[in-house]
Motif scaffolding. Structure first.
Motif, PDB file in Angstrom:
ATOM      1  N   SER A 169       0.834  -1.198   0.000  1.00 18.06           N
ATOM      2  CA  SER A 169       0.000   0.000   0.000  1.00 18.06           C
ATOM      3  C   SER A 169       0.870   1.251   0.000  1.00 18.06           C
ATOM      4  CB  SER A 169      -0.898   0.006   1.241  1.00 18.06           C
ATOM      5  OG  SER A 169      -1.549   1.262   1.385  1.00 18.06           O
ATOM      6  N   LYS A 170       0.472   2.236  -0.768  1.00 21.28           N
ATOM      7  CA  LYS A 170       1.199   3.509  -0.791  1.00 21.28           C
ATOM      8  C   LYS A 170       1.176   4.206   0.560  1.00 21.28           C
ATOM      9  CE  LYS A 170       0.556   4.637  -5.707  1.00 21.28           C
ATOM     10  NZ  LYS A 170      -0.059   5.595  -6.651  1.00 21.28           N
ATOM     11  N   SER A 213      10.363  -6.939   5.620  1.00 16.58           N
ATOM     12  CA  SER A 213       9.486  -7.946   6.217  1.00 16.58           C
ATOM     13  C   SER A 213       7.994  -7.707   6.023  1.00 16.58           C
ATOM     14  CB  SER A 213       9.793  -8.055   7.721  1.00 16.58           C
ATOM     15  OG  SER A 213      11.120  -8.458   7.940  1.00 16.58           O
ATOM     16  N   LEU A 214       7.617  -6.802   5.122  1.00 13.12           N
ATOM     17  CA  LEU A 214       6.197  -6.601   4.877  1.00 13.12           C
ATOM     18  C   LEU A 214       5.594  -7.855   4.238  1.00 13.12           C
ATOM     19  CD1 LEU A 214       6.103  -2.930   3.497  1.00 13.12           C
ATOM     20  CD2 LEU A 214       5.986  -3.726   5.875  1.00 13.12           C
ATOM     21  N   ASP A 215       4.308  -8.043   4.430  1.00 15.55           N
ATOM     22  CA  ASP A 215       3.626  -9.192   3.830  1.00 15.55           C
ATOM     23  C   ASP A 215       3.847  -9.212   2.318  1.00 15.55           C
ATOM     24  OD1 ASP A 215       2.722  -9.818   6.331  1.00 15.55           O
ATOM     25  OD2 ASP A 215       0.613  -9.290   5.958  1.00 15.55           O
ATOM     26  N   THR A 216       4.055 -10.402   1.775  1.00 11.72           N
ATOM     27  CA  THR A 216       4.308 -10.715   0.350  1.00 11.72           C
ATOM     28  C   THR A 216       5.721 -10.353  -0.096  1.00 11.72           C
ATOM     29  OG1 THR A 216       3.575  -8.668  -0.782  1.00 11.72           O
ATOM     30  CG2 THR A 216       1.865 -10.283  -0.169  1.00 11.72           C
ATOM     31  N   PHE A 217       6.576  -9.885   0.814  1.00 12.79           N
ATOM     32  CA  PHE A 217       7.905  -9.403   0.426  1.00 12.79           C
ATOM     33  C   PHE A 217       8.963 -10.506   0.398  1.00 12.79           C
ATOM     34  CE2 PHE A 217       8.151  -4.489   0.831  1.00 12.79           C
ATOM     35  CZ  PHE A 217       6.989  -4.361   0.103  1.00 12.79           C
ATOM     36  N   CYS A 218       8.537 -11.769   0.371  1.00 14.77           N
ATOM     37  CA  CYS A 218       9.510 -12.850   0.241  1.00 14.77           C
ATOM     38  C   CYS A 218       9.056 -13.883  -0.784  1.00 14.77           C
ATOM     39  CB  CYS A 218       9.779 -13.521   1.581  1.00 14.77           C
ATOM     40  SG  CYS A 218      11.206 -14.647   1.543  1.00 14.77           S
ATOM     41  N   VAL A 265       3.344  -7.117  -9.551  1.00 21.46           N
ATOM     42  CA  VAL A 265       3.234  -6.117  -8.502  1.00 21.46           C
ATOM     43  C   VAL A 265       1.836  -5.507  -8.489  1.00 21.46           C
ATOM     44  CG1 VAL A 265       4.131  -3.915  -7.642  1.00 21.46           C
ATOM     45  CG2 VAL A 265       5.695  -5.589  -8.682  1.00 21.46           C
ATOM     46  N   VAL A 266       1.243  -5.448  -7.306  1.00 20.13           N
ATOM     47  CA  VAL A 266      -0.053  -4.814  -7.130  1.00 20.13           C
ATOM     48  C   VAL A 266       0.100  -3.738  -6.047  1.00 20.13           C
ATOM     49  CG1 VAL A 266      -2.452  -5.090  -6.431  1.00 20.13           C
ATOM     50  CG2 VAL A 266      -1.318  -6.880  -7.790  1.00 20.13           C
ATOM     51  N   VAL A 267      -0.161  -2.494  -6.410  1.00 16.33           N
ATOM     52  CA  VAL A 267      -0.061  -1.369  -5.476  1.00 16.33           C
ATOM     53  C   VAL A 267      -1.469  -0.927  -5.118  1.00 16.33           C
ATOM     54  CG1 VAL A 267       0.854   0.929  -5.078  1.00 16.33           C
ATOM     55  CG2 VAL A 267       2.105  -0.657  -6.545  1.00 16.33           C
ATOM     56  N   GLU A 268      -1.758  -0.883  -3.848  1.00 13.58           N
ATOM     57  CA  GLU A 268      -3.099  -0.542  -3.378  1.00 13.58           C
ATOM     58  C   GLU A 268      -3.200   0.913  -2.983  1.00 13.58           C
ATOM     59  OE1 GLU A 268      -3.157  -3.337  -0.222  1.00 13.58           O
ATOM     60  OE2 GLU A 268      -3.877  -4.993  -1.476  1.00 13.58           O
TER      61      GLU A 268
END
Length: 297
Positions: free
Chosen positions: A132-133, A191-196, A294-297
């Motif tokens: 998320s931005k 360590s943000l969600d989906t970052f691995c 990549v999905v930016v919310e």
């Protein structure tokens, strides 16, 4: 052998990938009179020393197979038992391109720079990197060779390091650069969600000569960004395993991500950071290609 974690008919399975077909791992184990397992980490912990026997036992036997195109691959170790252990600034050219960030001082490190990446669930091949931005506006990619540990050890000698390896996979060490700068360390921004993202397979060490010298790279929307070889690691795999195990016990299923070469988004002028709709591909010779949108919310 190549090991996968996959979804088929709305259920999740562990498997062995042979050519373009998948065999359910537990069916192989049962056919050999072995106990079933519930996770890849559990399999590694129990059967690390029996891989050659299992591989030889498959030959000449008939197993039900599923075409790879009919399954959805998840990360091979979807829920690591511990944080992923990571190396920072482990390629000389990458050191040069990120010195301006001031994250860990300047110059080539005299000792490995360790940090960990906390994981809720690892992102699989063809899955989305989402953010998320409102949390971060500067997200980057990092193609890395990851070493999967096969057995427990402490104070390991460099010449014995390969004995403790199970296999290798790919990790995209996705990084929020603005969070790294804000917090003056790497943990939160990594360590943000989906970052691995991880995968698509774990390739057993028997298939890759040691020391490991593999071409490694990445592309975004088809544009090549990173292009190097793991022989350019400042601290090689044997050194890393020996050093990290000094006074610290490594365990089966532990994952060590060995660092990224130059060509990350923040290294370009102007920066080439990830944006909505980007397709990121990380590739390593003999292991494969890890692709995420990549999905930016």
């Amino acid at each position: 052998m190549r090991f996968v974690n996959y979804k088929y008919n709305k259920r999740e399975y562990l498997g062995v990938l042979i050519d373009d077909k998948v065999i359910e791992l537990n069916k192989i184990l049962v056919s050999l009179g072995k106990a079933r397992v519930n996770s890849m980490s559990e399999f590694i912990g129990i059967y690390n020393d029996e891989i050659q026997y299992i591989e030889n036992s498959i030959k000449g036997k008939e197993f039900e197979t599923i075409p790879l195109v009919d399954v959805k691959l998840s990360a091979p170790i979807e829920r690591p038992r511990r944080n992923v252990f990571c190396l920072g600034k482990n390629y000389v050219e990458h050191v040069k391109e990120v010195d301006s960030m001031g994250a860990s001082g300047d110059g080539i490190p005299k000792a490995p720079i360790y940090f960990t990446k906390a994981i809720n669930i690892c992102t699989g091949d063809m899955d989305e990197i989402r953010f998320s931005k409102s949390v971060t506006k500067k997200v980057d990619y990092e193609a890395e060779l990851a070493v999967v540990i096969g057995k427990e050890g402490i104070n390991i000698k460099q010449e014995e390091a390969e004995d403790y390896i199970f296999g290798y996979t790919i990790i995209n060490d996705v990084s929020a650069r603005d969070l790294q700068a804000r917090h003056s360390q790497w943990f939160k921004g990594k360590s943000l969600d989906t970052f691995c993202p991880m995968g698509p397979t774990i390739v057993h060490k028997r298939e890759i000569p040691f020391p490991v010298e593999l071409n490694i790279g990445s592309s975004v929307n088809g544009e090549v960004r990173q292009n190097s070889n793991t022989k350019n690691l400042i601290f090689n795999i044997a050194y890393i395993i020996s050093d990290i195990s000094k006074g610290f016990t490594i365990k089966p299923g532990d994952i060590i991500s060995t660092g990224t070469p130059s060509g990350v988004g923040i290294g370009f002028k102007p920066e080439k950071l990830l944006k909505n709709g980007d397709i990121v591909e990380c590739n390593i010779e003999r292991i494969g290609k890890l692709t995420n949108t990549v999905v930016v919310e």
